[in-house]
Scaffold this motif. Structure first.
Motif: not given
Length: 285
Positions: A1-2, A21-22, A25, A27, A269, A272-273, A276-277, A280
């Motif tokens: 992802m990153s 969570y990360l 995704k 990470f 979470e 985490g979101k 993440e946002e 991104q």
């Protein structure tokens, strides 16, 4: 992802679920001080790279001097972490204020405080559910059979009163502002001025305080029923005079930080979101 690795420094159960969570995704995530065996200071130096994203817990610091690390047997000075950071790093944390925010600005290290209005609103909802769990653990009667007082009608008071009312509980809100009392009535609660608490204190089986300044002491505590329980949701200096409560044999349940205790997966979470946002968006810019 990153291509930016993430280093979670300190925290409680929320950060454990944040890490999971990360990682889900894709990470690259490492932690320091999140478990009692991973707090070697040499490891921290190894984990933080020039472009690492560093995530502090909520609250970020215990006393403006050390990282909030309740699961670690050691204390890690904030200065130790900051000494490893540069302008290429990004810092996330909850309640980044005071000396910590000043130090980050001075070092020109970009940071995001995820404890913003949106997070506070969600946190209030999670606190209400945590309060419900505490109630079910401590009462010996069916929930709707009791009489409940909620002192204060901010975010936490509003969500707690609303949840109890939805479960057919008899709830009285004590609030200073007329607009708050009117809103509470519209939502199915009774409502009185907070100055009336002393006069009506003997009517309640449970008093839930959300006001972070002492409003329950003296005559109020003397009027409370001996089997009444007070759930203290506010942090220090608290809304209850704890010394006087003990003298009057009133059971006070200190219950600050409920999302981290009772709904850590959801809370982790949510954090985490947010991270993440942001990352991104950063990649797209």
């Amino acid at each position: 992802m990153s291509n930016r690795n993430i280093v979670i420094v300190g925290g409680d159960k929320r950060q454990k679920y944040l890490k999971t969570y990360l990682q889900s995704k894709d990470f690259q995530v490492h932690s320091y001080g999140l478990f009692d065996w991973d707090d070697d200071s040499d490891k921290l130096k190894m984990l933080i790279r020039p472009n690492s994203v560093v995530v502090f817990p909520l609250p970020a610091a215990r006393n403006s001097k050390t990282v909030n690390m309740p699961f670690s047997k050691k204390e890690t000075p904030i200065d130790r972490v900051l000494s490893l950071l540069g302008s290429g790093n990004m810092v996330f944390g909850g309640m980044i204020n005071g000396e910590l925010s000043e130090r980050l600005r001075e070092a020109e290290i970009p940071f995001i405080d995820y404890y913003d209005k949106e997070f506070i609103e969600t946190n209030a909802i999670l606190t209400a559910f945590g309060t419900l769990k505490i109630l079910l653990e401590h009462i010996d009667f069916a929930l709707p059979m009791g009489k409940y007082a909620v002192t204060g009608y901010g975010r936490v008071g509003r969500e707690t009163a609303s949840l109890l009312t939805s479960l057919s509980c008899d709830v009285t809100v004590f609030a200073r502002r007329r607009t708050q009392r009117d809103e509470a009535k519209i939502k199915g609660c009774k409502a009185l001025d907070i100055t009336d608490l002393t006069s009506y204190a003997d009517e309640f089986d449970i008093i839930i305080n959300t006001v972070p300044s002492q409003i329950i002491g003296g005559d109020t505590l003397k009027n409370i029923k001996k089997d009444c329980k007070i759930i203290e949701l506010a942090s220090a200096p608290y809304g209850v005079n704890l010394d006087e409560a003990r003298k009057n044999s009133i059971d006070v349940i200190k219950a600050a930080g409920l999302p981290g205790k009772y709904t850590p997966k959801t809370a982790g979470e949510i954090i985490g979101k947010r991270i993440e946002e942001y990352l991104q968006r950063e990649e797209k810019e």
